[in-house]
Design an enzyme around this catalytic site. Sequence first.
Site, PDB file in Angstrom:
ATOM      1  N   ASP A  42      90.483  40.134  40.809  1.00  0.00           N
ATOM      2  CA  ASP A  42      91.158  41.218  41.533  1.00  0.00           C
ATOM      3  C   ASP A  42      91.004  42.575  40.856  1.00  0.00           C
ATOM      4  OD1 ASP A  42      91.935  39.467  43.431  1.00  0.00           O
ATOM      5  OD2 ASP A  42      93.881  39.031  42.509  1.00  0.00           O
ATOM      6  N   ASP A 339      32.843  36.971  29.931  1.00  0.00           N
ATOM      7  CA  ASP A 339      33.316  37.950  30.906  1.00  0.00           C
ATOM      8  C   ASP A 339      32.269  38.164  31.998  1.00  0.00           C
ATOM      9  OD1 ASP A 339      34.472  40.761  31.809  1.00  0.00           O
ATOM     10  OD2 ASP A 339      35.957  39.937  30.429  1.00  0.00           O
ATOM     11  N   ASP A 340      32.215  39.339  32.550  1.00  0.00           N
ATOM     12  CA  ASP A 340      31.356  39.690  33.678  1.00  0.00           C
ATOM     13  C   ASP A 340      29.870  39.439  33.365  1.00  0.00           C
ATOM     14  OD1 ASP A 340      30.502  40.787  36.033  1.00  0.00           O
ATOM     15  OD2 ASP A 340      31.518  42.706  35.752  1.00  0.00           O
ATOM     16  N   ARG A 416      33.174  51.801  42.085  1.00  0.00           N
ATOM     17  CA  ARG A 416      32.437  50.909  41.177  1.00  0.00           C
ATOM     18  C   ARG A 416      31.410  50.082  41.970  1.00  0.00           C
ATOM     19  NH1 ARG A 416      33.629  46.068  36.989  1.00  0.00           N
ATOM     20  NH2 ARG A 416      32.970  47.102  35.119  1.00  0.00           N
ATOM     21  N   ASP A 451      40.056  39.334  37.871  1.00  0.00           N
ATOM     22  CA  ASP A 451      40.013  40.801  37.828  1.00  0.00           C
ATOM     23  C   ASP A 451      40.095  41.397  39.229  1.00  0.00           C
ATOM     24  OD1 ASP A 451      39.717  43.324  36.727  1.00  0.00           O
ATOM     25  OD2 ASP A 451      37.938  42.812  35.571  1.00  0.00           O
ATOM     26  N   ASN A 453      39.037  45.355  40.515  1.00  0.00           N
ATOM     27  CA  ASN A 453      38.633  46.603  39.877  1.00  0.00           C
ATOM     28  C   ASN A 453      38.587  47.851  40.742  1.00  0.00           C
ATOM     29  OD1 ASN A 453      38.274  46.249  37.084  1.00  0.00           O
ATOM     30  ND2 ASN A 453      36.570  44.873  37.477  1.00  0.00           N
ATOM     31  N   ASP A 520      42.205  48.419  29.542  1.00  0.00           N
ATOM     32  CA  ASP A 520      40.815  48.484  29.070  1.00  0.00           C
ATOM     33  C   ASP A 520      40.722  49.344  27.821  1.00  0.00           C
ATOM     34  OD1 ASP A 520      39.744  46.820  30.901  1.00  0.00           O
ATOM     35  OD2 ASP A 520      38.915  48.372  32.209  1.00  0.00           O
TER      36      ASP A 520
HETATM   37  C1  GLA Z   1      37.240  45.454  34.165  1.00  0.00           C
HETATM   38  C2  GLA Z   1      38.084  44.748  33.134  1.00  0.00           C
HETATM   39  C3  GLA Z   1      37.292  44.584  31.853  1.00  0.00           C
HETATM   40  C4  GLA Z   1      36.018  43.825  32.133  1.00  0.00           C
HETATM   41  C5  GLA Z   1      35.224  44.502  33.236  1.00  0.00           C
HETATM   42  C6  GLA Z   1      34.050  43.654  33.664  1.00  0.00           C
HETATM   43  O1  GLA Z   1      37.007  46.765  33.803  1.00  0.00           O
HETATM   44  O2  GLA Z   1      39.283  45.423  32.913  1.00  0.00           O
HETATM   45  O3  GLA Z   1      38.061  43.924  30.874  1.00  0.00           O
HETATM   46  O4  GLA Z   1      36.340  42.512  32.506  1.00  0.00           O
HETATM   47  O5  GLA Z   1      36.024  44.761  34.379  1.00  0.00           O
HETATM   48  O6  GLA Z   1      33.300  44.233  34.663  1.00  0.00           O
END
Ligand code: GLA
Length: 694
Positions: A42, A339-340, A416, A451, A453, A520
């Site tokens: 209350d 990675d890429d 990109r 990812d 981008n 990044d």
């Molecule tokens: C982005 C990610 C990076 C890397 C690139 C690869 O920028 O943030 O860490 O993986 O893509 O193309």
Amino acid sequence: MPIHSSPTGWVLETRNTAYAIGINEVGLLTHRYWGARLPFVDDYPEPFKSTNFASTDGFHHFVPEEYPGYAGTKYIDPCLKVTFADKVRDVVLVYEDFKVTASSSPTLDLRLKDSFYPLHVTLHYRIHEEYDLIERWVTLENLGDEPILVERVFSAKLTLPPGADYSLTHMYGSWSNEFQMQREPLTPGLKVIESRRLISSHRATPWFTIDRNASEENGEVWFGTLAWSGNHKITAEVTEFASTRISIGLNDWDFAWKLMPKQPFVTPAAISGYTQNGFGAASRIFHDYVRDEIIPHGKVLHKILYNSWEATLFSVDEASQSKLAEIAAQMGVELFVMDDGWFHGRNWDNAGLGDWWPDEIKFPNGLTRLTQNVNALGMDFGLWVEPEMVNPDSDLYRAHPDWVIHFPTRARTESRNQLILNMARTDVQEYILGVLDELLADHNIAFIKWDMNRGVSEPGWADAPGDQRELWVRYVQGVYHVWGTLRERHPNVIWQSCASGGGRADFGILQFADQIWTSDNTEATSRLRIQEGYSQFLPANTMEAWVTDWGKETVPLEFRFHVSMCGSLGVGGNLLEWDQADRESAANCISLYKDIRQVIQFGDQFRLISSQKNNFSAMQYLSKDKVEGVLFVFRTHIPERFNIPTIYLRGLEPDALYTVEGFDQPRSGKAWMEAGLTVELKNLQSKVLRISHT
Ligand code: GLA
């Protein structure tokens, strides 16, 4: 049961806080209270009265309605705006009934309906008692026969105690400069924090705090976030009658939803809390909640990874990756991530996205041999993908140019060199699901970095089944659906969310990803500031941080390691160029991190001296049982002969004895906290000191 209902309304109580709502004398559902828990049910104030107030503008600027629809003389920022089939654009919500559901996180549902049209609105409140958090979301239902066009539907309105002397803290940023904090007084008018980019974005984090003269350790802080990975909006409104309110939800900019009969629309959840113990406590509440309640593998200690991106960019192949993996393994790395650059036709960023099978030239044996090499070195194998994207130069785009987000009469703006697949479409979802499922089924993959981008452009969806502007929501739902299905099929995989760094860091994506690629920007001194912002709402175990070569000319390797050890440690430098001394130093840091990571990843985090405000900063982690801790100290640049600040530890048992590495004498917890300590460092030096209960 922490939900009390009475003739004056409802009181929702958590361990230390309370939130009260009620129905006033004219039948309006109004806010009553949000703050410290009071001794008796209350004790909470009555609902604000509408008839106490006379103004030509009506009472809405003064009386805080709990969930205002746009109607009448409501010039305040409303939560709901719709157009009914007969073009009436006015929602008059009246209270209908309520339901309480008991469970470990009980819920209160308040059902409202329009006074004339067949629109039902349910406000949901879920109480996370132990965390002092309340989760709120809204369901809209059309009980009629004709569609209703929804133009705005927020998840919550949050009203602060009467007064206008508040400050707002939020985070802005850009690519490579995420999570920069901004604290500013709230003044009459409307302040908007929003994303229009399809992801939660680098520009505006879906998070806020409101305070009245709070500090890191003391003072009242009201805070919240939206569990959503798309366009969000937070508004802070101060009316001319010193009424301060926050709205939080889906961004209504370019948004519309055709609410079809019998097809409910459910908003994302807003999660908010209150503390009297400053910004640090607000962060720790969210850290615990994320670790315990949101991320899929909240109890799993993260492995130390190596990521090859900064070393090899797109020039990956079996030999180069195997060589890096060998060195990484010797240093003590536990997970090797390629990675890429590994998939069909991917030699630079202008081709290949969409064609998710190993490039035949770089990987004539597929990925199997590389994964076997990595596993033979005692490490797990991880892979990078960017599933939502397509390069125009790809087999996928040549086969399905209509799958991307676009307006048929406009050029498709590339960013990109890529376009965005429309994840709202079921055929796109099925394709992505199919290729990723196959990749995971065919290889021994323990980790995926997902990812994203680019931001959106020309947000068209010509053959949308409903309103095209549903794209903003259906896209994110599509991502969640694909990611969620993959999680179910491959429950042991650890996922990381990346969007050109920390562009998709939010409670929504963390239901699927255990980690975020923070930024990044891997330059250690800027990274300190980015990491401090990140820590405002997300815990250290979710924060992936690599040691790279960026800044190596000036910043010592040990300093770079110490910065990354404040989160989930990774390495991303070009190991082929690291000499024996570097590799040994790295091995030592990795071994130390293995000893202390339990405390860093699962302990309480204390920002002792801010790196966003100072060139000498300190961060402390402490195990939940207060027995073990770690202190990180960094000096970036302060002129020689200037005083080194005193560091006051936090969270220790006041009467227990603790030792801090480097100091001979054990002292009480209270002494380390009240009298403090100093750590002598030169510019660009850092230290990690272990704290232990004797
Ligand atoms: C982005 C990610 C990076 C890397 C690139 C690869 O920028 O943030 O860490 O993986 O893509 O193309």
